[in-house]
Design a protein around this motif. Structure first.
Motif, mmCIF file in Angstrom:
data_model
loop_
_atom_site.group_PDB
_atom_site.id
_atom_site.type_symbol
_atom_site.label_atom_id
_atom_site.label_comp_id
_atom_site.label_asym_id
_atom_site.label_seq_id
_atom_site.Cartn_x
_atom_site.Cartn_y
_atom_site.Cartn_z
ATOM 1 N N ALA A 66 0.838 -1.203 0.000
ATOM 2 C CA ALA A 66 0.000 0.000 0.000
ATOM 3 C C ALA A 66 0.875 1.257 0.000
ATOM 4 C CB ALA A 66 -0.922 -0.003 1.211
ATOM 5 N N LYS A 67 1.905 1.252 0.833
ATOM 6 C CA LYS A 67 2.817 2.396 0.892
ATOM 7 C C LYS A 67 3.528 2.582 -0.444
ATOM 8 C CE LYS A 67 7.007 3.954 3.272
ATOM 9 N NZ LYS A 67 7.970 3.647 4.337
ATOM 10 N N MET A 68 3.979 1.494 -1.045
ATOM 11 C CA MET A 68 4.705 1.595 -2.309
ATOM 12 C C MET A 68 3.802 2.103 -3.431
ATOM 13 S SD MET A 68 7.747 0.983 -1.695
ATOM 14 C CE MET A 68 8.332 0.726 -0.054
ATOM 15 N N VAL A 70 1.184 4.077 -3.024
ATOM 16 C CA VAL A 70 0.959 5.501 -2.765
ATOM 17 C C VAL A 70 2.175 6.312 -3.193
ATOM 18 C CG1 VAL A 70 0.653 7.216 -0.925
ATOM 19 C CG2 VAL A 70 -0.734 5.140 -0.939
ATOM 20 N N LYS A 71 3.380 5.839 -2.828
ATOM 21 C CA LYS A 71 4.601 6.541 -3.216
ATOM 22 C C LYS A 71 4.769 6.585 -4.730
ATOM 23 C CE LYS A 71 8.264 7.381 -1.680
ATOM 24 N NZ LYS A 71 8.773 8.575 -2.299
ATOM 25 N N LEU A 72 4.522 5.450 -5.391
ATOM 26 C CA LEU A 72 4.646 5.408 -6.844
ATOM 27 C C LEU A 72 3.610 6.322 -7.506
ATOM 28 C CD1 LEU A 72 6.466 4.015 -8.877
ATOM 29 C CD2 LEU A 72 4.798 2.178 -9.037
ATOM 30 N N GLY A 73 2.404 6.340 -6.968
ATOM 31 C CA GLY A 73 1.370 7.234 -7.482
ATOM 32 C C GLY A 73 1.743 8.694 -7.316
ATOM 33 N N LEU A 74 2.311 9.035 -6.166
ATOM 34 C CA LEU A 74 2.764 10.408 -5.959
ATOM 35 C C LEU A 74 3.910 10.763 -6.904
ATOM 36 C CD1 LEU A 74 2.619 10.758 -2.070
ATOM 37 C CD2 LEU A 74 1.400 12.157 -3.730
ATOM 38 N N ASP A 75 4.806 9.817 -7.150
ATOM 39 C CA ASP A 75 5.902 10.081 -8.081
ATOM 40 C C ASP A 75 5.384 10.327 -9.498
ATOM 41 O OD1 ASP A 75 7.779 9.908 -6.084
ATOM 42 O OD2 ASP A 75 8.367 7.842 -6.532
ATOM 43 N N VAL A 76 4.381 9.566 -9.915
ATOM 44 C CA VAL A 76 3.769 9.788 -11.236
ATOM 45 C C VAL A 76 3.079 11.153 -11.268
ATOM 46 C CG1 VAL A 76 1.945 8.996 -12.790
ATOM 47 C CG2 VAL A 76 3.529 7.341 -11.796
ATOM 48 N N LEU A 77 2.374 11.496 -10.187
ATOM 49 C CA LEU A 77 1.702 12.790 -10.101
ATOM 50 C C LEU A 77 2.708 13.938 -10.141
ATOM 51 C CD1 LEU A 77 -1.045 14.178 -9.720
ATOM 52 C CD2 LEU A 77 -0.695 13.957 -7.266
ATOM 53 N N VAL A 107 5.132 10.547 3.376
ATOM 54 C CA VAL A 107 4.694 9.143 3.255
ATOM 55 C C VAL A 107 5.886 8.211 3.459
ATOM 56 C CG1 VAL A 107 3.844 7.413 1.641
ATOM 57 C CG2 VAL A 107 2.674 9.598 1.834
ATOM 58 N N ALA A 108 7.012 8.534 2.856
ATOM 59 C CA ALA A 108 8.191 7.675 2.959
ATOM 60 C C ALA A 108 8.709 7.568 4.393
ATOM 61 C CB ALA A 108 9.299 8.198 2.060
ATOM 62 N N VAL A 109 8.661 8.662 5.127
ATOM 63 C CA VAL A 109 9.237 8.689 6.467
ATOM 64 C C VAL A 109 8.233 8.287 7.543
ATOM 65 C CG1 VAL A 109 10.262 10.202 8.200
ATOM 66 C CG2 VAL A 109 10.966 10.384 5.819
ATOM 67 N N ALA A 110 7.021 8.808 7.456
ATOM 68 C CA ALA A 110 6.065 8.637 8.549
ATOM 69 C C ALA A 110 5.255 7.342 8.460
ATOM 70 C CB ALA A 110 5.107 9.826 8.589
ATOM 71 N N TRP A 111 5.084 6.795 7.274
ATOM 72 C CA TRP A 111 4.289 5.579 7.118
ATOM 73 C C TRP A 111 5.161 4.371 7.499
ATOM 74 C CZ3 TRP A 111 0.446 4.978 2.569
ATOM 75 C CH2 TRP A 111 -0.247 3.771 2.678
#
Length: 112
Positions: A66-68, A70-77, A107-111
């Motif tokens: 789930a974290k990955m 979200v991170k990948l989606g944010l990177d695309v955004l 997300v990377a640090v807190a999740w």
């Protein structure tokens, strides 16, 4: 493979530093714009982020999917916003890249 994972991680952090460093540098000016450095840095973020996921899976390390995603989606955004801002010179895109990059760092640090 472990060395490759660390190489991806270091370049992922370099991409983050380039985006945020360029953003803070541009804020000093009167009219901040999204430049090509942001687009190339977001591509680095996107490629190395996908590489990090791949190496973690290859090494049988735990992956929080789930974290990955979200991170990948944010990177695309971030990449899409940077390309849009560079093409159209929209100020909202400049601030959007900064906001989405900061969100990805949170997300990377807190999740956990």
């Amino acid at each position: 493979m472990e060395i490759l994972r660390y190489v991806f991680l270091v370049f992922h952090l370099f991409g983050f530093a380039a985006i945020m460093g360029g953003l803070f540098f541009q804020l000093r000016g009167k009219d901040p714009v999204t430049g090509s450095y942001m687009v190339s840095s977001t591509v680095v973020q996107l490629v190395t982020g996908a590489g990090l996921i791949w190496t973690r899976i290859s090494l049988d390390l735990p992956v929080d999917t789930a974290k990955m995603w979200v991170k990948l989606g944010l990177d695309v955004l971030i990449a899409a916003t940077a390309v849009t801002g560079m093409r159209n010179k929209q100020p909202w895109a400049f601030y959007g890249v900064g906001t989405f990059t900061a969100a990805a760092a949170v997300v990377a640090v807190a999740w956990t």
